[in-house]
Design an enzyme around this catalytic site. Structure first.
Site, PDB file in Angstrom:
ATOM      1  N   GLU A 257       0.879  -1.177   0.071  1.00 55.80           N
ATOM      2  CA  GLU A 257       0.046   0.005   0.118  1.00 55.80           C
ATOM      3  C   GLU A 257       0.728   1.338  -0.082  1.00 55.80           C
ATOM      4  O   GLU A 257       1.606   1.479   0.987  1.00 55.80           O
ATOM      5  CB  GLU A 257      -0.758   0.001   1.352  1.00 55.80           C
ATOM      6  CG  GLU A 257      -1.739   0.992   1.344  1.00 55.80           C
ATOM      7  CD  GLU A 257      -1.613   2.322   2.001  1.00 55.80           C
ATOM      8  OE1 GLU A 257      -1.237   3.097   1.262  1.00 55.80           O
ATOM      9  OE2 GLU A 257      -1.978   2.317   3.371  1.00 55.80           O
ATOM     10  N   CYS A 294      -2.666   7.996   4.738  1.00 56.21           N
ATOM     11  CA  CYS A 294      -2.643   7.639   3.273  1.00 56.21           C
ATOM     12  C   CYS A 294      -3.703   7.806   2.587  1.00 56.21           C
ATOM     13  O   CYS A 294      -3.890   7.960   1.210  1.00 56.21           O
ATOM     14  CB  CYS A 294      -2.396   6.023   3.142  1.00 56.21           C
ATOM     15  SG  CYS A 294      -3.341   5.094   4.326  1.00 56.21           S
TER      16      CYS A 294
END
Length: 516
Positions: A257, A294
């Site tokens: 990720e 994020c």
């Protein structure tokens, strides 16, 4: 006893390395005294070799026992009390209240995976009882290498979602702690070790390695007994691991990720109705945690009628406080990212007052044509900044959306009329993001059975997965089918009498019934 500063390899502390590093307290701007040793090649090899040996036993441990292990980890984390929260705050600069919430998230997801595997239907058992007789279920991959993240010292770290999902699946774990919070990692790793012993798990089911150099992570990634890698961090770091894993003699999957700009589209009707309120909500999402999520909204697009919204946004950002970032390196990268945007032609619309060693929230702007001509303008700058683009028409809005790279999230704010008139936008964004949000904000990722925290490249590798929610378990499994097996050789999930009482796809129909 796990000695601070050392590696935890199974039940043993190891301190062979001569190279050391220290954590940094970003609030006090000082190094934390206790040094940690960089893992040696020999220690990395021992950790993975022990994990591979443990996998031969752990993969056969029944789900209720694995669930008890996960719950024991959760209980142990809670039992650490203020020591864990204070340690994590010292290493990260994050507020105590934020870390208390993150601890709850960490323990809740461990218990959620425990509940999932106790119920049992997650194995996706499938039976076609014709000729041939074919039966399928999910089996664990082997040893998982988990790389801790900088921005979540608990929930995406040593006992975070990757570790929880891998252990739930039946994989053993070798965790590479993030060098920004080694003390926090040490505390949690000791809890996992105690939980493994108290629940009778094989030695080596979990090990912790420390290291501040790229070489340490790369040595773990190339170990021939490693079966999968999970990573949360920068695009550069994730891509490097991905490339290393694909160059191996036997390539392995990397579930990386790597971040996202998480575009937010504000449509005209809703800005006319709620422009001022939306400006406040957007800024709160942008500056939450000093923008170190994020899912931070690093790009926003408006059309006509955005005057009140923009005026409110610029007034509020000027009054926003600067904030402490996780590490000096992250702060430096943030400031350099803003400079690079300006050098590429972005205009600074507004910025908070500067403060020494802190990140000032900022809003920048480029034209739609600039963004279309130079896609790099829409790359992530990790921190509390966002880039504004004003589309001059619906067609231009769609062109901007179509030009985006893969994202973790994409958000649309609109009235019912807005959404009906821009139905094509949803269709475009469905191909761009793992999570599409309507009239909300992307920060804050719920941990549940339906969540997707992933997306097309370069947000994650691969796009067909998630690092949050119970579906994350499938990153650490593979399907195996048994053809024409006698009953005594089949796993219980595939027995005719369904002794575990799980849902199975039997001859094309979901059922808990026994086969005659």
């Amino acid at each position: 006893m796990h000695e601070p500063g050392s590696q935890l390899i199974g039940n043993t502390s190891s301190a062979e390395g001569q190279q050391t590093f220290q954590a940094f307290n970003p609030q006090r701007q000082e190094w934390i005294p206790q040094p940690f040793r960089e893992a040696t090649a020999g220690e990395i090899d021992r950790a993975v070799t022990l994990a591979a040996a443990a996998f031969n036993t752990y993969k056969k441990v029944a789900a209720p026992q694995r669930a008890a292990f996960l719950r024991a980890i959760a209980d142990g984390i809670v039992a650490l009390g203020d020591e864990l929260i204070n340690t994590a705050s010292a290493e990260s600069g994050l507020p105590l209240a934020r870390l208390q919430g993150e601890r709850d998230r960490t323990t809740n997801q461990l218990r959620l995976f425990a509940d999932l595997i106790t119920e049992g239907s997650w194995v996706n058992a499938r039976i076609d009882s014709g000729t041939p007789d074919v039966r399928q279920l999910q089996l664990p991959l082997g040893v998982a290498g988990v790389f801790g993240a900088s921005n979540f010292p608990l929930a995406f770290s040593v006992a975070g979602g990757d570790t929880a999902a891998a252990l739930a699946a039946g994989c053993t774990v070798v965790c590479k702690a993030h060098p920004a919070h080694p003390h926090t990692s040490h505390l949690v790793a000791a809890v996992i070790g105690k939980a493994a012993q108290s629940t009778g798990m094989p030695e080596g089911v979990f090990s912790l390695l420390h290291g501040a150099t790229v070489a340490t992570g790369q040595q773990l990634a190339v170990h021939p007994l490693l079966s999968a890698i999970a990573f949360t961090g920068s695009f550069r770091g994730g891509k490097a691991l991905y490339e290393t894993a694909t160059r191996r003699a036997v390539p392995i999957p990397v579930f990386a990720e790597m971040g996202s700009v998480n575009p937010v589209f504000f449509l005209p009707g809703i800005l006319k109705e709620k422009g001022e309120a939306l400006a406040g909500q957007f800024l709160q999402s942008l500056t939450m945690g000093v923008g170190q999520f994020c899912t931070n909204p690093g790009l926003f697009i408006t059309q006509t009628g955005s005057e009140v919204f923009m005026e409110t946004l610029l007034k509020n950002i000027a009054a926003s406080p600067a904030g402490c970032m996780l590490t000096p390196g992250i702060l430096d990268a943030y400031n350099k990212g803003l400079q690079q945007l300006q050098q590429a032609g972005a205009q600074v619309l507004g910025k908070a007052q500067e403060a020494a060693q802190q990140a000032a929230p900022a809003l920048l702007q480029v034209s739609a044509q600039q963004a279309l001509d130079d896609p790099a303008l829409c790359h992530e700058v990790f921190g509390p900044s966002s880039l504004h683009i004003k589309a001059n028409s619906t067609e231009e809005l769609y062109r901007l959306a179509a030009a985006l790279e893969g994202q973790l999230t994409a958000t649309i704010h609109g009235t019912e009329d807005d959404l009906r008139q821009h139905a094509g936008l949803v269709d475009i964004l469905r191909e761009k993001a793992g999570r599409i949000v309507i009239n909300g904000f992307p920060t804050g990722v719920a941990v549940n059975h339906a969540m997707v925290h992933g997306g097309p490249w370069p947000a994650t590798t691969p796009a067909a997965g998630t690092s949050v929610g119970t579906a994350a378990i499938y990153r650490f499994c593979r399907p195996v089918c048994y053809q024409d097996f006698p009953a005594y050789l089949l796993p219980p999930e595939l027995h005719n009498d369904n002794p575990l009482d799980i849902w199975r796809l039997v001859n094309g129909r979901f059922s808990k019934d026994m086969l005659s």
